[in-house]
Design a protein around this motif. Structure first.
Motif, PDB file in Angstrom:
ATOM      1  N   UNK A  88      13.233  15.024 121.544  1.00 15.21           N
ATOM      2  CA  UNK A  88      13.162  14.344 122.518  1.00 15.21           C
ATOM      3  C   UNK A  88      12.706  12.724 122.317  1.00 15.21           C
ATOM      4  N   UNK A  89      11.526  12.645 121.438  1.00 16.24           N
ATOM      5  CA  UNK A  89      11.195  11.294 120.994  1.00 16.24           C
ATOM      6  C   UNK A  89      12.174  10.202 120.707  1.00 16.24           C
ATOM      7  N   UNK A  90      13.118  11.012 119.777  1.00 14.86           N
ATOM      8  CA  UNK A  90      14.029  10.116 119.241  1.00 14.86           C
ATOM      9  C   UNK A  90      15.332   9.911 120.028  1.00 14.86           C
ATOM     10  N   UNK A  91      15.364  10.730 120.932  1.00 23.78           N
ATOM     11  CA  UNK A  91      16.218  10.651 122.062  1.00 23.78           C
ATOM     12  C   UNK A  91      15.960   9.354 123.084  1.00 23.78           C
ATOM     13  N   UNK A  92      14.667   9.430 123.166  1.00 25.76           N
ATOM     14  CA  UNK A  92      14.001   8.303 123.941  1.00 25.76           C
ATOM     15  C   UNK A  92      14.267   6.721 123.366  1.00 25.76           C
ATOM     16  N   UNK A  93      14.189   6.978 121.966  1.00 24.63           N
ATOM     17  CA  UNK A  93      13.737   5.467 121.072  1.00 24.63           C
ATOM     18  C   UNK A  93      15.624   5.314 121.045  1.00 24.63           C
ATOM     19  N   UNK A  94      16.535   5.914 121.006  1.00 19.14           N
ATOM     20  CA  UNK A  94      17.982   5.696 120.915  1.00 19.14           C
ATOM     21  C   UNK A  94      18.338   5.212 122.075  1.00 19.14           C
ATOM     22  N   UNK A  95      17.879   5.746 123.359  1.00 21.80           N
ATOM     23  CA  UNK A  95      18.141   5.010 124.591  1.00 21.80           C
ATOM     24  C   UNK A  95      17.883   3.676 124.643  1.00 21.80           C
ATOM     25  N   UNK A  96      16.346   3.560 124.606  1.00 18.59           N
ATOM     26  CA  UNK A  96      16.037   1.954 124.486  1.00 18.59           C
ATOM     27  C   UNK A  96      16.687   1.111 123.472  1.00 18.59           C
ATOM     28  N   UNK A  97      16.904   1.828 122.322  1.00 18.67           N
ATOM     29  CA  UNK A  97      17.815   0.759 121.307  1.00 18.67           C
ATOM     30  C   UNK A  97      19.118   0.343 121.627  1.00 18.67           C
ATOM     31  N   UNK A  98      19.730   1.369 122.602  1.00 18.79           N
ATOM     32  CA  UNK A  98      21.053   1.049 122.885  1.00 18.79           C
ATOM     33  C   UNK A  98      20.959  -0.064 124.278  1.00 18.79           C
TER      34      UNK A  98
END
Length: 932
Positions: A88-98
């Motif tokens: 879930x943490x890296x889902x959040x990071x990938x959404x922010x990165x996009x």
């Protein structure tokens, strides 16, 4: 009030006079629940709500709520992320990165989350490390993929987090909540190695052409990843890390860190990665040019200790590239500059690059000088580099060090220890470079310099070598290191075979100098070590090369050289396996005898007088198989002298073995190793291929061009049978000493070796014609058939001869057996006669009639044996026997009786005095028995 103040002051004074007792500090471990603090553990549901908030189509535009939720999330996980929440943490990071390219306001919360990623991941149970291992590995890989975000702040934070997570996990880990434990540093390193983050970071360098800060941080991460990890280095090399890093070596960098970081990464790849892959990636025009520019910049503009170290590291990387084939040093001009930098301190140059350049005596400049010499050796493999070295007068610069060492040098000169190391390395470099530049070698008077140095080495000047470095092994406190490399260099030069060098050496007295040194050395052979043996081998090789094919030089070799060779041939054979190199010494001695003695009747006669042939055969009997070929060749050429045959026929080895027997034993051993088919007694089994071994039969006949020798021809030079056949042609095939029937069976094959080989070649010709589909003319076909048929008939005749020899030997063995049985029978017959004689003796002593009959027969035999009896009728005839004596023994007037054994008498009897007894009359009665 005054009284109270006075009392207070008194109390303070009393307290001040009392000793202070330290108060112990007790650290109580009290859980949060004990003091009423509610335990707060991050929950996955919080992360799920944040993910839904960011991705839900109804709330995806609520940026302020997003930022508030991300900030709150970072505060809640400020001690690290749980392993179970990483997805879930890296889902959040990938959404922010996009979303960052659209709205930069996500940069700050994303940086906060990435900073938390620098802490070790938290585990609730010990098994979490195993259960979530794959998730953790994928999460680390996702961190590398975040380098796609076009924001320098995020990229820098990402690099810092990776460095902290990999290198400083223990240092940056905060105290986790109760019941949670951080992952160990070893676990972090393991998951990073299993991920592809290193490969991703290497590929991301292509996105950072103009971002110096981010580039330096990425290189720092790569440097940390590669310093102690083979796996990370392999991943980096799979992404062409060596090429990508080296090509950016000279990018603008005011801080000066870029070149250092790049060099360190390349060094790590060389030490931990695949060297071949590093060479392949660096061996191109771009990387070679980058290494050249960086090295020249550091050499000409660097003055600090750090700059000199970095300069040497760059040269080592260039040395690694120079080990490859088809390098680009010449195309880029790097080769010419390297020659210039190697020679400028010994040969004056007006090139602007070295006009103001000076090498000091510090350690870094000393290492640079040795590295430059080393790379010259590697580059000399390319023939196109030779003119560049000649133009740069490389040999002249190297010969600057070929001189006797001086104990006192100038203040700006190298120290004695440094000069010795450079001197030895210069000679080692000349061993490779010198033979490639003969004209420059003669121009620099190389022979003269080397002979002067050799005279200095054997002279009486006091000098104590330091024996430093690889080249100075065994040279501490003496001149052996200089002498060893000087002889190596002379050996390298004479091995070229240039007659100009040979003649120049002989004209300057090299032959007499080397013979004098060898004469001294062979007198102290018991004290030699590996270096001494190596030097003696080199000197023998030099003498061999000088004397080969020149009659005048063989005469110069003379009696002194013959004595030296004979002395070395007397080396104890047990030293062959000593490990000191005596096998090489004996091989060099045989080669010296072959080249410097054989061919001149004067030296050959001296060699024969010193029993040289005996020594060669003694060596042939005990030496290893790989030396026998050389010894046989030497003996074969020596057989051209007619006097040699007498020595060969006279020689006897162990167990009285003769020379022909030894040669036949070598033939049998050779055929056994080749796999030639022979019967149990050495009889030819296959008459169609009497000489073919296993390898030749397996390969068969292969059509080859006319300039390529066939297998039958190659077989002549691959084994010793041809030399053995030639030796027997000199010795002969009949009436050989010390030969058994088995030896003659083998000798029958040796005698027809040439015929068998000719037939074998013709059979190959016929087979090649058949395979190529060529039909010879009728005459040629008939000739080939006749030759092959004759070869088969010869083989059958030899096989029949061998059978006859074995049959004759069998008949002879049977005759010898019958003779032995006859001797046994004779022994039994003599024993029977002895028994009968004893029985007759017993009968005579026990039966008087038998005794009288025996006496009568004895007298008749005596009378019958006399030729004339007329003298018995004379008046004065004296009988020689005692009359009327009833015994069959011959008795006289004096009787000697054997002494009675001591066991019967109890003591030794008195000595017999014959003179005293002769004075007494001896009277014997008729019934007396006399035993003689």
């Amino acid at each position: 009030m005054a009284a109270a103040a006075t009392a207070t002051q008194g109390l303070n004074r009393t307290t001040a006079r009392m000793p202070k007792t330290p108060i112990p500090i007790v650290n109580h471990i009290i859980p949060d629940e004990a003091v009423g603090i509610q335990k707060v553990v991050p929950r996955s549901s919080d992360l799920a709500r944040v993910v839904k908030l960011l991705t839900d189509p109804y709330s995806e535009n609520l940026i302020e709520r997003h930022l508030h939720a991300l900030t709150k999330l970072a505060a809640k996980y400020h001690r690290g992320f749980l392993m179970r929440d990483l997805v879930l943490v890296f889902k959040v990071l990938n959404v922010c990165a996009d979303r960052i390219p659209i709205d930069p306001s996500y940069v700050e919360p994303m940086c906060q989350l990435l900073q938390i990623c620098s802490y070790p991941f938290l585990k609730e149970k010990t098994s979490d490390e195993t259960a979530y291992a794959q998730i953790v590995v994928e999460s680390i890989s996702q961190m590398g993929y975040l380098m796609r975000v076009p924001n320098n702040k995020i990229r820098v934070q990402l690099c810092q987090s990776l460095v902290s997570f990999y290198c400083d996990a223990d240092k940056y880990a905060k105290s986790p909540l109760e019941g949670l434990k951080p992952s160990t540093k070893e676990y972090n390193i393991k998951v990073v190695e299993k991920s592809d983050v290193a490969e991703t970071l290497v590929k991301s360098l292509a996105l950072l052409e103009s971002d110096l800060e981010v580039k330096l941080n990425v290189l720092k991460v790569l440097q940390c990843f590669s310093v102690n990890s083979d796996s990370n280095c392999d991943q980096m090399l799979s992404a062409e890390a060596a090429y990508r890093i080296c090509s950016r070596l000279n990018d603008p960098d005011p801080s000066g860190q870029l070149m250092f970081r790049c060099t360190e990464c390349l060094w790590n790849l060389v030490e931990r990665g695949d060297n071949q892959a590093v060479k392949r990636q660096l061996n191109n025009l771009t990387c070679t040019s980058s290494l050249r520019d960086a090295f020249c910049q550091q050499l000409t503009k660097g003055h600090s200790h750090y700059d000199r170290q970095l300069r040497n590291d760059l040269l080592v990387l260039a040395t690694l590239v120079a080990q490859s084939k088809d390098t680009h040093f010449i195309e880029t001009g790097y080769a010419k500059e390297l020659v210039l930098f190697t020679t400028f301190s010994e040969v004056k140059s007006h090139n602007p690059l070295v006009r103001n350049l000076k090498l000091e005596t510090n350690h870094e400049d000393f290492e640079l000088k040795k590295l430059l010499m080393n790379i010259m050796v590697l580059l000399s493999r390319d023939s196109a580099f030779i003119p560049i070295m000649s133009e740069g007068r490389l040999l002249l610069a190297l010969f600057h060090y070929i001189k006797g060492n001086e104990s006192q040098l100038g203040p700006r000169d190298w120290s004695p220890a440094q000069f010795e190391e450079l001197q030895l390395q210069a000679m080692a470099t000349l061993c490779t470079v010198g033979p490639l530049m003969i004209e420059d070698y003669m121009t620099c008077q190389g022979n003269t310099r080397l002979l002067l140095l050799l005279e200095w080495c054997v002279g009486t000047e006091d000098f104590g070598g330091h024996g430093n470095s690889f080249h100075g092994t065994g040279g501490r406190g003496n001149k052996r290191a200089q002498m060893r490399h000087c002889l190596r260099l002379l050996r390298s030069m004479v091995s070229v075979g240039d007659e100009t060098i040979h003649q120049d050496l002989c004209d300057q007295g090299a032959m007499s100098l080397l013979l004098n040194i060898l004469s001294t050395a062979c007198q102290h052979m018991d004290e030699d070590d590996t270096i001494d043996v190596e030097m003696q081998c080199d000197m023998l090789f030099i003498v061999s090369a000088l004397c080969e094919g020149d009659m005048h030089r063989k005469e110069l070799f003379g009696s002194q050289g013959v004595n030296i060779v004979v002395q070395y041939l007397k080396t104890d054979p047990e030293k062959l396996n000593s490990g000191l190199g005596h096998n090489r010494l004996l091989l060099a001695t045989v080669d010296c005898a072959w080249c410097a003695i054989i061919g001149s009747f004067q030296t050959e006669d001296l060699f024969l007088e010193k029993e040289g042939v005996f020594l060669l055969y003694d060596l042939l009997e005990v030496c290893p198989k790989n030396m026998q070929n050389v010894v046989l060749g030497c003996i074969l050429d020596l057989c051209e002298n007619p006097k040699t045959m007498v020595h060969i026929n006279t020689w006897r080895g162990k167990k009285d073995r003769s020379a022909p027997n030894l040669l036949i034993e070598i033939w049998r051993t050779e055929e056994s190793e080749m796999g030639v088919r022979r019967g149990p007694d050495g009889i030819i089994v296959d008459v169609t291929q009497p000489l073919a071994g296993t390898l030749q039969e397996q390969q068969g006949v292969i059509p080859l061009p006319a300039n390529c020798p066939s297998q039958a021809i190659v077989d002549v030079s691959e084994n010793m049978r041809a030399k053995l056949y030639a030796l027997f042609c000199k010795i002969g095939f009949n009436d050989l000493p010390g030969m058994s029937t088995e030896d003659y069976v083998t000798l029958a094959v040796i005698e027809r070796y040439l015929d068998f080989k000719v037939g074998e070649v013709w059979k190959e010709i016929r087979s090649e014609l058949d395979q190529e589909g060529i039909q010879p003319t009728t005459a040629d076909h008939n000739a080939v058939e006749t030759i092959t048929r004759a070869a088969d008939e010869r083989a059958k005749a030899v096989a029949q001869t061998q059978m006859d020899l074995l049959d004759n030997q069998q008949q002879q063995d049977l005759m010898d057996e019958q003779e032995m049985y006859a001797k046994v029978r004779d022994n039994h017959r003599q024993r029977e006669k002895a028994i009968a004689s004893w029985e007759h003796f017993v009968a005579r002593t026990s039966n008087y009639h038998v005794l009288k009959e025996a006496k009568m027969k004895q007298e008749m035999s005596i009378e019958a044996s006399r030729i004339q009896t007329r003298h018995q009728k004379e008046v004065k005839f004296h009988h020689t026997e005692v009359q009327n004596l009833n015994t069959t023994t011959f008795c006289g007037r004096s009787v000697q009786v054997n002494s009675t054994p001591v066991e019967l008498t109890g003591a030794r009897l008195k000595p017999y005095n014959i003179q005293r007894d002769m004075q007494k009359a001896v009277t014997l009665s008729d019934s007396t028995t006399i035993i003689s």
